[in-house]
Design an enzyme around this catalytic site. Sequence first.
Site: not given
Ligand SMILES: NC(=O)c1ccc[n+]([C@@H]2O[C@H](COP(=O)([O-])OP(=O)(O)OC[C@H]3O[C@@H](n4cnc5c(N)ncnc54)[C@H](OP(=O)(O)O)[C@@H]3O)[C@@H](O)[C@H]2O)c1
Length: 276
Positions: A47, A52, A77, A110
């Site tokens: 994704d 990004y 997106k 988005h």
């Molecule tokens: N549509 C939208 O508006 C929108 C907005 C935000 C995000 N997104 C999408 O959703 C995806 C996921 O959301 P997100 O990146 O915001 O947050 P998330 O997946 O909830 O959390 C990611 C964070 O947690 C850490 N992490 C991952 N797995 C872990 C584990 N098993 N134990 C401890 N820490 C862990 C990662 O660090 P490390 O990388 O250092 O492991 C990173 O700092 C994004 O990458 C993006 O593709 C979409």
Amino acid sequence: MNLQSTTTLNNGVKMPRVGLGVYKMEEGSDVKEAVLSAIDIGYRSIDTASFYKNEEGVGQAIKETSVPREELFVTTKVWNDEQGYEETLAAFDRSMEKLGLEYLDLYLIHWPVPGKYKDTWKALEKLYKDGKVKAIGVSNFLEHHLEDLLEDAVIKPVVDQVELHPRLAEPALRDFCTQRDIKVEAWSPLARGKYFDDEVLQNLAEKYGKTPAQIILRWDVQHGIITIPKSTKSHRQKENADIFDFELTSEEMKQIDELNTGERNGPHPDEFDYNT
Ligand SMILES: NC(=O)c1ccc[n+]([C@@H]2O[C@H](COP(=O)([O-])OP(=O)(O)OC[C@H]3O[C@@H](n4cnc5c(N)ncnc54)[C@H](OP(=O)(O)O)[C@@H]3O)[C@@H](O)[C@H]2O)c1
């Protein structure tokens, strides 16, 4: 079920239930290595977004992996300042050029930019009809945005990707989407680790010999929510994928459901500053 298990979208396309989010991964070798690592572990869904600024690295990984293109599921997106009919068609071309792909699996709006998202949707419908994208959907749409969009949409969105985790479980939006055969996809499913010390999650983690992250992702999967945890680290990508050898009971699912307070970490879609 395993990491490559899919759910069938309302147009018949199959989408992996668990994927890799790449927000905040740096363009170039950082994102490329993270995606290659994830594919190696067994992830098939990636994704990204034009916002990004890492579509080239994602595309490079897709080019370099030995996994055939048709086994991968790529989402990108259209960003807020790219919305509108012609603008979106141009934004799609830019994304595809960066990704270096012949077709896209899923293209999302988005955010619901007021006054724009309906024209943007028309462009997505054209891209879909022209066979350039296998499925089209939205992100950060609340019920009222979906209702408004569905009034004139010829093609229904297949997914709504929204902030969703145990503290923001969105039960009403999930029901609304289920009734309309729109899949809900969780962004920030781990709330970036903010609630890992929660007692309910800690107790379940201890019971199953899992981590709080794995408990949350299992809760997503058991609810039929598509989930895309982000990690640049192979060991965490593995951890986030290792959720298919245990099952939460319905009582435990309820305990996690009850953690919902409606707390957002990201912006509210109706309060987002669409002018920046
Ligand atoms: N549509 C939208 O508006 C929108 C907005 C935000 C995000 N997104 C999408 O959703 C995806 C996921 O959301 P997100 O990146 O915001 O947050 P998330 O997946 O909830 O959390 C990611 C964070 O947690 C850490 N992490 C991952 N797995 C872990 C584990 N098993 N134990 C401890 N820490 C862990 C990662 O660090 P490390 O990388 O250092 O492991 C990173 O700092 C994004 O990458 C993006 O593709 C979409």
